[in-house]
Design a protein around this motif. Structure first.
Motif, mmCIF file in Angstrom:
data_model
loop_
_atom_site.group_PDB
_atom_site.id
_atom_site.type_symbol
_atom_site.label_atom_id
_atom_site.label_comp_id
_atom_site.label_asym_id
_atom_site.label_seq_id
_atom_site.Cartn_x
_atom_site.Cartn_y
_atom_site.Cartn_z
ATOM 1 N N ASN A 222 -37.615 -15.712 22.281
ATOM 2 C CA ASN A 222 -37.990 -16.035 23.656
ATOM 3 C C ASN A 222 -37.045 -15.355 24.636
ATOM 4 O O ASN A 222 -37.482 -14.773 25.638
ATOM 5 N N SER A 223 -35.763 -15.417 24.350
ATOM 6 C CA SER A 223 -34.777 -14.786 25.226
ATOM 7 C C SER A 223 -35.001 -13.273 25.287
ATOM 8 O O SER A 223 -34.957 -12.672 26.369
ATOM 9 N N GLN A 224 -35.264 -12.681 24.138
ATOM 10 C CA GLN A 224 -35.522 -11.238 24.077
ATOM 11 C C GLN A 224 -36.772 -10.892 24.894
ATOM 12 O O GLN A 224 -36.770 -9.921 25.670
ATOM 13 N N LEU A 225 -37.832 -11.686 24.739
ATOM 14 C CA LEU A 225 -39.069 -11.420 25.473
ATOM 15 C C LEU A 225 -38.892 -11.630 26.976
ATOM 16 O O LEU A 225 -39.471 -10.887 27.773
ATOM 17 N N GLU A 226 -38.086 -12.623 27.358
ATOM 18 C CA GLU A 226 -37.822 -12.831 28.784
ATOM 19 C C GLU A 226 -37.066 -11.639 29.378
ATOM 20 O O GLU A 226 -37.370 -11.202 30.489
ATOM 21 N N ARG A 227 -36.087 -11.113 28.628
ATOM 22 C CA ARG A 227 -35.355 -9.922 29.107
ATOM 23 C C ARG A 227 -36.302 -8.732 29.223
ATOM 24 O O ARG A 227 -36.275 -7.979 30.200
ATOM 25 N N GLU A 228 -37.138 -8.550 28.202
ATOM 26 C CA GLU A 228 -38.096 -7.444 28.209
ATOM 27 C C GLU A 228 -39.081 -7.596 29.370
ATOM 28 O O GLU A 228 -39.366 -6.628 30.081
ATOM 29 N N ASN A 229 -39.570 -8.799 29.595
ATOM 30 C CA ASN A 229 -40.499 -9.069 30.686
ATOM 31 C C ASN A 229 -39.843 -8.758 32.032
ATOM 32 O O ASN A 229 -40.444 -8.134 32.912
#
Length: 103
Positions: free
Chosen positions: A51-58
């Motif tokens: 989730n953290s990785q996807l939030e950074r990517e987003n």
């Protein structure tokens, strides 16, 4: 008198066996629950990292996208996916197509 004490001893022996069986079941259940909790903790950890990785990517993609690209992308999302601050006030919700994707 002898048969009375023998049957009393038999009842005590049965009670002891029942208690041992219940302890065994309890210990087995506790072990199984602890094992499952460890698996779930690991899954939660992995999901939080993802989730953290996807939030950074987003966040990065939002900063790199042009306003036109963002508007086009948001118009394809169902209304419930967008958080209230991302929806422009007064803008109609995207049309829902019955029976298929808009791709």
């Amino acid at each position: 008198l002898l048969s009375s004490s023998a049957s009393g001893a038999s009842v005590v022996a049965i009670d002891n066996k029942i208690e041992q069986a219940m302890d065994l079941v309890k210990n087995h259940l506790m072990y199984a629950v602890r094992e499952e909790v460890e698996v779930l903790k690991e899954q939660i950890k992995e999901l939080l990292e993802k989730n953290s990785q996807l939030e950074r990517e987003n966040s990065l993609l939002k900063t790199l996208a042009s306003p036109e690209q963002l508007e086009k992308f948001q118009s394809r999302l169902p209304a419930e996916v967008l958080s209230p601050q991302e929806q422009s006030p007064g803008a109609p919700a995207p049309a829902q197509h019955a029976g298929g994707s808009a791709v």
